[in-house]
Design a protein around this motif. Structure first.
Motif, mmCIF file in Angstrom:
data_model
loop_
_atom_site.group_PDB
_atom_site.id
_atom_site.type_symbol
_atom_site.label_atom_id
_atom_site.label_comp_id
_atom_site.label_asym_id
_atom_site.label_seq_id
_atom_site.Cartn_x
_atom_site.Cartn_y
_atom_site.Cartn_z
ATOM 1 N N ARG A 137 0.836 -1.210 0.000
ATOM 2 C CA ARG A 137 0.000 0.000 0.000
ATOM 3 C C ARG A 137 0.867 1.256 0.000
ATOM 4 N NH1 ARG A 137 -2.605 3.033 4.102
ATOM 5 N NH2 ARG A 137 -4.583 3.942 3.418
ATOM 6 N N ARG A 157 2.623 1.620 -3.409
ATOM 7 C CA ARG A 157 1.753 2.163 -4.466
ATOM 8 C C ARG A 157 1.642 3.674 -4.347
ATOM 9 N NH1 ARG A 157 -1.550 -2.438 -3.468
ATOM 10 N NH2 ARG A 157 -2.896 -1.171 -2.132
ATOM 11 N N ARG A 158 1.509 4.172 -3.121
ATOM 12 C CA ARG A 158 1.391 5.624 -2.943
ATOM 13 C C ARG A 158 2.704 6.330 -3.270
ATOM 14 N NH1 ARG A 158 -1.468 6.731 2.727
ATOM 15 N NH2 ARG A 158 -1.350 8.854 1.918
ATOM 16 N N ALA A 193 2.989 6.473 -6.962
ATOM 17 C CA ALA A 193 2.132 7.537 -7.502
ATOM 18 C C ALA A 193 2.777 8.905 -7.307
ATOM 19 C CB ALA A 193 0.762 7.495 -6.825
ATOM 20 N N MET A 194 3.392 9.118 -6.119
ATOM 21 C CA MET A 194 4.097 10.376 -5.880
ATOM 22 C C MET A 194 5.277 10.528 -6.822
ATOM 23 S SD MET A 194 4.143 10.722 -1.717
ATOM 24 C CE MET A 194 2.626 10.982 -0.783
ATOM 25 N N PRO A 248 -0.887 13.053 -5.020
ATOM 26 C CA PRO A 248 -2.195 12.518 -4.587
ATOM 27 C C PRO A 248 -2.299 12.434 -3.074
ATOM 28 C CG PRO A 248 -0.791 10.757 -5.426
ATOM 29 C CD PRO A 248 -0.068 12.048 -5.711
ATOM 30 N N ALA A 286 -4.578 10.575 -0.107
ATOM 31 C CA ALA A 286 -5.545 9.490 0.074
ATOM 32 C C ALA A 286 -6.691 9.881 0.995
ATOM 33 C CB ALA A 286 -4.842 8.245 0.620
ATOM 34 N N LEU A 311 2.037 10.050 5.188
ATOM 35 C CA LEU A 311 2.188 10.300 3.752
ATOM 36 C C LEU A 311 1.229 11.385 3.280
ATOM 37 C CD1 LEU A 311 2.673 6.693 2.300
ATOM 38 C CD2 LEU A 311 4.378 8.500 2.537
ATOM 39 N N ASP A 312 0.017 11.398 3.837
ATOM 40 C CA ASP A 312 -0.937 12.460 3.480
ATOM 41 C C ASP A 312 -0.415 13.827 3.918
ATOM 42 O OD1 ASP A 312 -2.763 11.048 2.102
ATOM 43 O OD2 ASP A 312 -4.392 11.209 3.543
ATOM 44 N N ALA A 333 2.347 14.816 1.615
ATOM 45 C CA ALA A 333 1.831 15.234 0.311
ATOM 46 C C ALA A 333 1.181 16.614 0.391
ATOM 47 C CB ALA A 333 0.822 14.196 -0.205
#
Length: 479
Positions: free
Chosen positions: A187, A190-191, A194-195, A212, A214, A220-221, A224
């Motif tokens: 998981r 994948r993030r 994407a970054m 992105p 989530a 990570l959020d 981001a």
């Protein structure tokens, strides 16, 4: 590299394995500690039970001799359970009990011993393994020996049950940990991928891309979101840089062309020293205007880059307001404008004194340009024929210091106020006045540098420009 191989090489998965190993070792230690302590507790209970029985049987021997002791032991030995009893003579001949065989030498050593034994009522065939027991041998008066003990089968069974459960628990923990680690790592991977794709698009020139989010609110959020804020700032700066480049190309092309044409005309047509002097004076004046424009751009760049933070110190903004008012008062009087300064109380600010002074001077200079006789040309008359007025104020409002310049000129429509602070932007009503369109931009940049803001408000009539700066020191509350 396969996806699984890439997954096993990620830092997240490695950290998961480290944490899982530490947790498994801790679980092994905890289960081992629990098993050993359970075994110790059962042993202590056996010791207490056997000691109690030996005390009671010794009392029976004291009261009734060997005959009574044999009868009591014979009765107890017939009861079902794991208790062991044996009474022997000094030669080792059994008188009563439920034990038929012991390890050699056990009866010759009084005290506690763990030994193999065989019960009297056992029906196992010959060669069947003996049981283990914890026994105590006690020597009675007259040379008789008394053995009391407890079978250790229950202790060993419970011990092995705990160890077996521990092994299964550790195995389940490891399996679930690996599965959970794989899931979390995939998981996260994948993030991160994407970054990475987004950053590649940004590096390729698409500054409108954003990382992105989530929506989980995890690390990570948050990363981001912070990076997206930074990207928005970078995009705004790049957009501003492009606008500045375009505006410089358009706005400076005209004065440079005019400067060249005047010089060329002087070379072609000038006949006397007076004409040459006039051409040179005009060239110097135009050059000074260009130099002032570039100086303003440099000051804006210095403010926006944060370089001016190195020169910050505490000063009184009220003193700056009085100095700027004194500087521009002669110019205002020359144009028939009443310039007033209201800065009686101290207004402590921590910042760059030079830049704040320049920002306030720009606001006063703009107010003088668009207030007074020139307002008549723009179709605006002072109210009731009164003398045009500009008021410069420095006042404290809570935790902020406000530097305001209020005039009675034509003002700026509300729809144009956000554009008015952009570089080289000159509204239609200001086209007839000299200037580069950088005054308000510099004031806004200086305000942002100090953690404040520049706002443009309606003065009814005219414009009210406000530079709000953080107050230095304790807040003064008006009584």
């Amino acid at each position: 590299m396969t996806a699984l191989g890439k997954l096993f090489r990620t830092t997240t998965f490695k950290l998961t394995l480290v944490y899982l190993t530490v947790f498994a070792l801790f679980a092994v230690f905890l289960l081992g500690y629990f098993a050993l302590n359970t075994r110790r507790l059962i042993t202590e209970q056996i010791n207490e039970t056997v000691d109690t029985e030996i005390t009671g049987l010794s009392e029976q021997y004291r009261l009734g001799g060997i005959r009574r002791l044999v009868l009591v032991v014979d009765v107890r030995a017939r009861r079902p359970g794991s208790s062991l009893y044996l009474v022997t003579t000094f030669t080792g001949e059994a008188l009563a009990g439920n034990v038929t065989a012991l390890a050699p030498g056990i009866l010759d050593n009084p005290g506690w011993t763990e030994t193999a034994y065989r019960r009297l009522d056992e029906s196992e065939p010959p060669g069947y393994p003996d049981h283990n027991a914890l026994v105590r041998v006690f020597q009675l008066p007259g040379g008789f020996r008394l053995l009391v003990g407890r079978d250790l089968e229950e202790r060993e069974r419970l011990y092995h049950i705990i160890l077996g459960a521990g092994r299964w628990s550790i195995a389940i923990v490891i399996v679930l940990g690996l599965v959970g680690g794989l899931f979390v790592t995939r998981r996260v991977l994948r993030r991160v991928d994407a970054m990475t794709e987004t950053t590649r698009s940004i590096m390729a020139g698409d500054l409108g891309e954003r990382l992105p989010v989530a929506g989980t609110g995890d690390e990570l959020d948050r990363l981001a979101e912070n990076l997206n804020v930074m990207l928005e700032r970078i995009e705004a700066l790049m957009h501003g840089l492009k606008e500045v480049s375009d505006n410089i190309a358009h706005d400076l092309k005209t004065p440079l062309t005019r400067l060249r044409n005047r010089t060329e005309q002087a070379l072609r047509t000038a006949k006397s020293e007076t004409e040459y002097r006039a051409a040179l004076e005009s060239t110097i004046e135009e050059s000074d205007h260009l130099i002032a424009t570039f100086n303003a751009l440099l000051m804006i760049a210095r403010a926006e880059s944060g370089q001016a933070r190195d020169d910050m110190s505490e000063f009184d903004a009220a003193e700056i307001a009085r100095d700027v008012g004194e500087l521009y008062e002669p110019l205002a009087e020359e144009k028939g404008i009443a310039l007033k300064v209201e800065a009686e109380t101290p207004a402590p600010v921590n910042g760059n004194r030079e830049l704040v002074s320049q920002a306030l001077a720009n606001l006063v200079d703009n107010a003088i340009k668009y207030t007074g006789p020139q307002a008549l040309v723009d179709g605006v008359q002072p109210a009731n024929g009164a003398t045009p007025e500009i008021v410069v104020r420095a006042l404290s409002e809570g935790d902020r210091i406000l530097l305001t310049v209020a005039d009675s000129g034509p003002g700026i429509p509300e729809s144009d106020r956000s554009r008015a602070v952009e570089r080289f932007v000159r509204l239609e009503q200001s086209r007839s006045q000299p200037g580069s369109g950088l005054g308000l931009s510099l004031a806004a940049a200086v305000a942002r540098l100090h953690g404040g803001e520049l706002t443009l408000e309606d003065n009814h009539p005219g414009l009210k420009s406000v530079i709000a700066l953080p107050r230095e020191g304790p807040v003064q509350i008006a009584g």
